[in-house]
Design an enzyme around this catalytic site. Structure first.
Site, PDB file in Angstrom:
ATOM      1  N   ARG A 101       1.280  -0.239  -4.072  1.00 38.13           N
ATOM      2  CA  ARG A 101       1.439  -1.678  -3.908  1.00 38.13           C
ATOM      3  C   ARG A 101       0.438  -2.435  -4.754  1.00 38.13           C
ATOM      4  NH1 ARG A 101       0.556  -2.970   2.085  1.00 38.13           N
ATOM      5  NH2 ARG A 101      -0.810  -1.169   1.898  1.00 38.13           N
ATOM      6  N   GLY A 129      -1.536  -1.158  -7.527  1.00 37.45           N
ATOM      7  CA  GLY A 129      -2.050  -0.586  -8.772  1.00 37.45           C
ATOM      8  C   GLY A 129      -1.308   0.666  -9.172  1.00 37.45           C
ATOM      9  N   GLU A 130      -1.911   1.369 -10.109  1.00 38.41           N
ATOM     10  CA  GLU A 130      -1.266   2.578 -10.641  1.00 38.41           C
ATOM     11  C   GLU A 130      -2.185   3.771 -10.476  1.00 38.41           C
ATOM     12  OE1 GLU A 130      -0.697   1.668 -14.730  1.00 38.41           O
ATOM     13  OE2 GLU A 130       1.086   0.447 -14.365  1.00 38.41           O
ATOM     14  N   VAL A 131      -1.548   4.950 -10.375  1.00 38.77           N
ATOM     15  CA  VAL A 131      -2.343   6.176 -10.355  1.00 38.77           C
ATOM     16  C   VAL A 131      -1.946   7.007 -11.565  1.00 38.77           C
ATOM     17  CG1 VAL A 131      -2.931   8.260  -9.082  1.00 38.77           C
ATOM     18  CG2 VAL A 131      -2.578   6.127  -7.850  1.00 38.77           C
ATOM     19  N   LYS A 159      -7.143   6.093 -10.293  1.00 38.93           N
ATOM     20  CA  LYS A 159      -6.411   4.993  -9.673  1.00 38.93           C
ATOM     21  C   LYS A 159      -6.921   3.702 -10.307  1.00 38.93           C
ATOM     22  CE  LYS A 159      -5.065   3.073  -5.241  1.00 38.93           C
ATOM     23  NZ  LYS A 159      -4.926   3.330  -3.818  1.00 38.93           N
ATOM     24  N   ASP A 207      -5.416   2.585   7.452  1.00 36.04           N
ATOM     25  CA  ASP A 207      -4.162   2.543   6.680  1.00 36.04           C
ATOM     26  C   ASP A 207      -3.624   3.958   6.491  1.00 36.04           C
ATOM     27  OD1 ASP A 207      -2.021   1.423   5.387  1.00 36.04           O
ATOM     28  OD2 ASP A 207      -3.063   1.112   3.475  1.00 36.04           O
TER      29      ASP A 207
HETATM   30  P1  ADP Z   1      -0.094   3.520  -2.076  1.00 33.14           P
HETATM   31  O1  ADP Z   1      -0.519   2.174  -2.562  1.00 33.14           O
HETATM   32  O2  ADP Z   1       1.344   3.657  -1.843  1.00 33.14           O
HETATM   33  O3  ADP Z   1      -0.964   4.028  -0.973  1.00 33.14           O
HETATM   34  P2  ADP Z   1      -1.561   4.833  -4.109  1.00 33.14           P
HETATM   35  O4  ADP Z   1      -1.810   3.751  -5.053  1.00 33.14           O
HETATM   36  O5  ADP Z   1      -2.696   5.293  -3.257  1.00 33.14           O
HETATM   37  O6  ADP Z   1      -0.311   4.526  -3.244  1.00 33.14           O
HETATM   38  O7  ADP Z   1      -0.970   6.046  -4.897  1.00 33.14           O
HETATM   39  C1  ADP Z   1       0.287   5.963  -5.507  1.00 33.14           C
HETATM   40  C2  ADP Z   1       0.828   7.348  -5.711  1.00 33.14           C
HETATM   41  O8  ADP Z   1       0.074   8.040  -6.677  1.00 33.14           O
HETATM   42  C3  ADP Z   1       0.771   8.218  -4.470  1.00 33.14           C
HETATM   43  O9  ADP Z   1       1.860   8.010  -3.615  1.00 33.14           O
HETATM   44  C4  ADP Z   1       0.765   9.596  -5.057  1.00 33.14           C
HETATM   45  O10 ADP Z   1       2.054   9.997  -5.387  1.00 33.14           O
HETATM   46  C5  ADP Z   1      -0.008   9.410  -6.356  1.00 33.14           C
HETATM   47  N1  ADP Z   1      -1.387   9.787  -6.197  1.00 33.14           N
HETATM   48  C6  ADP Z   1      -2.381   9.037  -5.686  1.00 33.14           C
HETATM   49  N2  ADP Z   1      -3.553   9.698  -5.694  1.00 33.14           N
HETATM   50  C7  ADP Z   1      -3.311  10.905  -6.245  1.00 33.14           C
HETATM   51  C8  ADP Z   1      -4.118  12.073  -6.525  1.00 33.14           C
HETATM   52  N3  ADP Z   1      -5.427  12.083  -6.232  1.00 33.14           N
HETATM   53  N4  ADP Z   1      -3.542  13.148  -7.061  1.00 33.14           N
HETATM   54  C9  ADP Z   1      -2.227  13.120  -7.344  1.00 33.14           C
HETATM   55  N5  ADP Z   1      -1.419  12.063  -7.101  1.00 33.14           N
HETATM   56  C10 ADP Z   1      -1.929  10.973  -6.559  1.00 33.14           C
HETATM   57 MG    MG Z   2      -2.809   4.007  -1.106  1.00 35.91          MG
END
Ligand code: ADP
Ligand code: MG
Length: 496
Positions: free
Chosen positions: A205, A207-209, A222, A323
């Protein structure tokens, strides 16, 4: 006695004077008869005598008809003579009585025997202490060097030599920020600047990972959007002040803030788990009872570690996540989970009775909100309340896992909690109606009750969903129950 002493003194002076030639010399003189403190005579003299404990000193001249000895030296009087101009001005003379008695040889030896080893011992002790200190300094300097120059030599060397696991080594060395879970700030920055972003693995929601690579190792980056900077601040703060290294908490590596094209970029660098989130994992995988239990147990272990306050130097405050959801849980290669996203967490320390709520305007995910959050009855000043909302959410995650567990060939598709009661992006009001007004909880498929383990899990779930928050199970209680279930699965005979 005085007369005797003076008599002998004069005799000595006169005797000495006779042995010198006729020429006159000028001498220093402090006798009453002298003018300008000088006199002329055949020789100059200095004399001393001791009377009633006092020393009297005199300087003057001796004439040609003196009969005194010049170089007498006795216990209570002494003279000395010389025959050049003013030669007696600074001349020194000692009485025998003034000479200190010598220390007896045996005493000297004894002192030597004690003092020499003592001194040697002291010197050796000091040398040892010095070398220990130097060693410690050297180690400190080496670590500091490592941390301050990571961009340059040492870390590069380490990285190129060690290959995989450099980050692990770095994080495991006892050289983290002190109380926090991460590396020293400078190292964090250096690591961050050395990461190459490879692919975007998720969009949340806020940002990007990305999957990034640092010296051949995968890391997750992230990138927070600017509207969620408070989550970055909070997560960075928690990871850097609290020792959070636990196999079921996402491993923190570094945080970095950079300015690019006049906008601020906020990065959070963590361990990378290629299975992605539990949400992703459950979409594509079905589970057997063992994996189901393993996932459930590892999540509760992480939650217990967050919830518990640990005292002492290696301690941590109690933390409530606020959360918890399948998207914020990652699945590791060994099918254990780790909890991620501490951007909304609150901390509490019992000793100081300090509740740190942070100042993040973000709220938890509506779908996972407990009834007391939805009807705004939650006691926001009480830390226990936040833990109780985590338990509500844990129950929902457990429900998501259970649905994907195969029992007698039966399994459900992945669905998010309340999927059949609210729209796909439910509003606060949607959730409130279902959870508070209608007091609904997710439906548990009947076929699950044919399995003992899943029946036990269903019971736990229901006890996480009590409307009265204080009657819900605690994380520790759940952990203990799941541990028992796991051991019954490993040793089924013992359990009968
Ligand atoms: P949200 O805002 O939905 O909680 P995040 O921004 O935390 O999601 O993460 C988005 C997506 O990126 C996650 O649903 C997951 O698929 C991937 N992701 C996040 N952190 C990691 C990580 N440390 N290793 C691998 N994938 C990750
Ligand atoms: Mg998250």
């Amino acid at each position: 006695m005085l007369q005797g002493a003076i008599g002998s003194f004069l005799l000595a002076v006169l005797t000495f004077a006779q042995s010198f030639p006729e020429e006159k010399v000028t001498c220093a003189c402090d006798l009453e008869s002298c003018n300008n403190h000088t006199c002329q005579g055949k020789v100059c003299f200095v004399s001393k005598n001791l009377d009633s404990g006092k020393v009297f000193k005199k300087k003057g001249c001796l004439g040609k008809d003196t009969q005194l000895q010049c170089s007498s030296s006795e216990k209570e009087y002494a003279t000395r003579c010389c025959n050049s101009n003013m030669c007696n001005e600074n001349m020194n003379i000692f009485l025998e009585a003034e000479v200190q008695p010598e220390t007896p040889t045996s005493l000297k030896n004894l002192l030597l025997m004690i003092l020499v080893p003592l001194l040697a011992f002291l010197v050796i002790g000091m040398l040892l202490a010095l070398s220990c200190w130097k060693l410690a300094q050297h180690r400190r300097r080496r670590l500091l060097f490592q941390h301050n120059n990571l961009g340059d030599t040492d870390l590069m060397l380490k990285a190129s030599m060690a290959g995989d696991g450099v980050l692990e080594d770095l994080l495991n060395e006892d050289c983290t920020t002190g109380s926090g879970s991460g590396l020293p700030f400078l190292v964090q920055r250096t690591v961050a600047r050395q990461i190459a972003l490879v692919e975007c693995v998720g969009k949340g929601r806020y940002g990007e990972v990305w999957r990034g690579v640092w010296h051949g190792e995968n890391v997750a980056v992230k990138i927070f959007s600017s509207r969620d900077e408070q989550s970055w601040f909070r997560e960075t703060e928690i990871y850097n002040t609290v020792l959070l290294r636990h196999e079921n908490i996402l491993g923190f590596i570094a945080s970095d803030m950079t300015s690019r094209n006049s906008s601020t970029q906020l990065w959070l660098i963590t361990h990378y788990h290629e299975n992605g989130s539990l949400y992703d994992y459950l979409q594509r995988t079905v589970l057997d009872t063992e994996i189901c239990l393993r996932l459930a147990y590892s999540i509760i272990c992480g939650l217990v570690h967050l919830h518990v306050e640990i005292f002492g130097t290696q301690g941590k405050p109690a933390i409530a996540h606020r959360d918890l959801k399948s998207r914020n849980i990652l699945v590791k290669a060994n099918r254990q989970c780790c909890i991620a996203d501490l951007g909304l967490a609150v901390m509490h320390s019992q000793g100081s009775d300090y509740l740190d709520i942070g100042n993040n305007p973000r709220v938890g995910t509506k779908r996972y909100m407990a009834p007391e959050v939805l009807d705004e009855q939650i006691r926001t000043d009480c830390f226990e309340s936040y833990k109780q909302t985590d338990i509500w959410a844990y129950g929902l995650v457990l429900w998501e896992i259970i649905r994907r567990t195969v029992v007698n060939g039966l399994v459900e598709d992945y669905r998010p909690p309340f999927f059949d009661m609210v729209p796909s992006d439910p509003s606060f009001e949607d959730m409130k109606k279902v959870v508070c007004t209608d007091q609904q909880t997710p439906r548990i498929p009947n076929y699950l009750y044919s399995d003992l383990i899943l029946t036990a899990l269903a019971k736990i779930m229901k006890e996480c969903w009590y409307h009265n928050p204080s009657t819900r199970l605690t994380a520790l209680r759940i952990k203990k129950t799941l541990k028992k279930l796991s051991s019954s699965l490993e040793n089924p005979k013992q359990d009968c």
